[in-house]
Design an enzyme around this catalytic site. Structure first.
Site, mmCIF file in Angstrom:
data_model
loop_
_atom_site.group_PDB
_atom_site.id
_atom_site.type_symbol
_atom_site.label_atom_id
_atom_site.label_comp_id
_atom_site.label_asym_id
_atom_site.label_seq_id
_atom_site.Cartn_x
_atom_site.Cartn_y
_atom_site.Cartn_z
ATOM 1 N N GLU A 119 38.618 71.489 53.875
ATOM 2 C CA GLU A 119 39.869 71.677 55.127
ATOM 3 C C GLU A 119 41.069 70.690 54.717
ATOM 4 O OE1 GLU A 119 38.217 71.568 59.018
ATOM 5 O OE2 GLU A 119 37.043 73.522 58.599
ATOM 6 N N GLU A 266 32.296 78.494 56.123
ATOM 7 C CA GLU A 266 31.533 77.824 57.457
ATOM 8 C C GLU A 266 31.671 78.715 58.655
ATOM 9 O OE1 GLU A 266 32.640 73.936 58.646
ATOM 10 O OE2 GLU A 266 32.308 73.232 56.682
#
Length: 498
Positions: A119, A266
């Site tokens: 991220e 995820e």
């Protein structure tokens, strides 16, 4: 030497072929912010015992890379956020990283993917300028090592990059990142790699101020009248998970890219939270992850891309007690570090084998559940749910004890055993729960019991697992034949190499 290098390349290509035959997968993330993290060998033992075939590491831990050698487990290795800057600024650093953390372990350690950071655009935006250069330098190093056809490179990104994910058809990336995201997508297109997405319906639901029902977040089946509909495409969404993936596909298309597959790196649900986090519960975590596994393993994509299966990694193997923030941040784990047992019953494959304190799981009525809701659940299970409720009629083996909870337990479980493989859940308006304790008693045998030879009413139960193709036997035979030849070829190549 050249022959051995060629054989190695062919061996890895054969492994890739095998993986394509096997279809969609569900893997697990292994975080390391854990006080008593088991040894690498013990972690691998846990993975094997629970039949976990795909793993994501957030770094390139040498002990784990070595322990996973010769296991066949597919490995996604991470470049840490701290390493990106140096790699992005230096091709030689990238080459050293590949040599040390990838080439040195292959082919015995089955490394298939490299995730550059986690991220980056939303968590460490100051590093964004070197993100794509880092990916390019690593790819060049793979090419130099002749591993680029086997090992793919991508970078996991958060759903936060898409400010308005619903309706999916109008979703777009945050325009301030368009230039960088365009470069990322161009790299993925050029290298035939996947877009990595961290998709967490838990946050989508808890931050959504009640816009969507909890069932939508937990991948529970919604009645057709309550399905979430995209007003532009009229696609109906059964889950927030599918909607998040589709919003990302539409965002990619908005930048004029197609045929880039999404892999979810995820997703998951916390099993414990603070007093202000009521949705972080054991029951919700169990419901979400088991429903997720069934959904992913059906090999289908979201409404806009039905043929694009969604390979997915669950967050995460163990609770990370060293994490800061809300209590829920520390309780996403699937297994205990002490003995590797499941935090809750979990079926990690399409075979519906459930891991827990026993090899069986049952759906029963909760103690203290609302009696009226339980009565309604019982009526639904024996009616529309098509459970076989003959055994709880007067004079039959499961009539006693003659109370709503006992009868509901039998009906709930009969429905669950028949339908959980095709999306049926153990909820019944929050009056049911999963247990690994066999509720059978006397001559009353519950479906799913190891004592079961006939239905509880003395006749074989008719179990409907969904539509079956008339050619399923031929298809299975073809798949097994393909695997046989693939494994035979692999064995031969290994023999030649060694």
């Amino acid at each position: 030497m050249k022959l051995q290098k060629w054989l190695t390349s062919l061996f890895l290509l054969t492994l890739a072929t095998i993986n394509n035959v096997l279809g969609a997968f569900v893997g697990v993330n292994i975080g390391t912010h854990v006080t008593d993290l088991p040894s690498a060998s013990n972690i691998v033992a846990i993975l094997k015992s629970h039949q976990i075939t795909h793993v994501r590491l957030y770094d390139a831990n040498a002990h784990m890379l070595q322990a996973l050698s010769n296991t066949g487990i597919e490995l996604l290795v991470g470049v840490t956020d701290e390493e990106i800057l140096r790699i992005g600024e230096s091709p030689s650093v990238a080459a050293t990283w590949i040599s040390k953390n990838v080439a040195a372990y292959m082919p015995h350690t089955n490394i298939t993917t490299i995730a550059v950071g986690s991220e980056v655009l939303t968590s460490i935006p100051n590093v964004a300028r070197v993100l794509v250069p880092a990916m390019n330098h690593l790819h060049s190093a793979l090419v130099a090592s002749n591993l680029h056809f086997r090992v793919k490179i991508s970078t996991p990104q958060s759903m936060d990059l898409i400010p308005k994910p619903f309706p999916p058809s109008t979703a777009t990336f945050n325009s301030s990142w368009n230039s960088t995201i365009h470069q990322i997508l161009q790299f993925l297109k050029n290298t035939n790699s996947s877009y990595m997405l961290n998709a967490h319906p838990y946050y989508g639901y808890t931050k959504g101020d009640g816009i969507f029902p909890i069932e939508y977040a937990l991948l529970r089946s919604l009645p057709s009248t309550k399905k979430i509909v995209d007003p532009n495409t009229l696609f109906r969404y059964d889950s927030m998970f599918d909607a998040m993936v589709d919003a990302t596909y539409y965002s990619i298309q908005a930048l004029n890219f197609n045929d880039i597959r999404i892999i979810v790196t995820e997703t998951g649900w916390p099993h414990l939270g603070g007093s202000n986090e009521p949705d972080a519960s054991l029951e919700n975590a169990e419901t979400y992850n088991n429903n997720l596994i069934r959904r992913v393993l059906n090999d289908s994509g979201p409404p806009s891309q039905p043929k694009m299966a969604i390979n997915t990694y669950i967050y995460e193997l163990f609770d990370e007690d060293k994490r800061t923030g809300p209590i829920s941040e520390r309780h996403w784990g699937l297994f205990y570090t002490t003995n590797g047992s499941s935090v809750y019953p979990l079926s990690f494959s399409s075979s519906n084998k459930v891991f827990g304190n026993s090899s069986k799981s049952f759906c029963v009525a909760k103690d203290g559940a609302d009696a009226e809701k339980m009565e309604a659940g019982l009526d639904w299970a024996c009616g529309q749910g098509r459970a076989n409720c003959a055994a709880i009629q007067a004079g039959r083996p499961c009539y006693f004890p003659n109370d709503v909870k006992s009868h509901a337990s039998y009906a709930y479980n009969d429905y669950y055993q028949k339908m959980n493989s095709v999306g049926g859940t153990c909820d019944f308006d929050d009056t049911a729960m999963i247990t690994t304790e066999d509720p059978s008693h006397g001559s009353c045998i519950y479906a799913g019991s190891s004592n079961l030879s006939t239905g509880g009413d003395g006749s074989f139960s008719s179990i409907a697992f969904g539509p079956v193709s008339p050619n399923i036997g031929a298809g299975l035979k073809l798949q097994l034949t393909s695997l046989h030849y693939a494994f035979s070829s692999t064995s031969l190549l290994l023999a030649l190499m060694l």
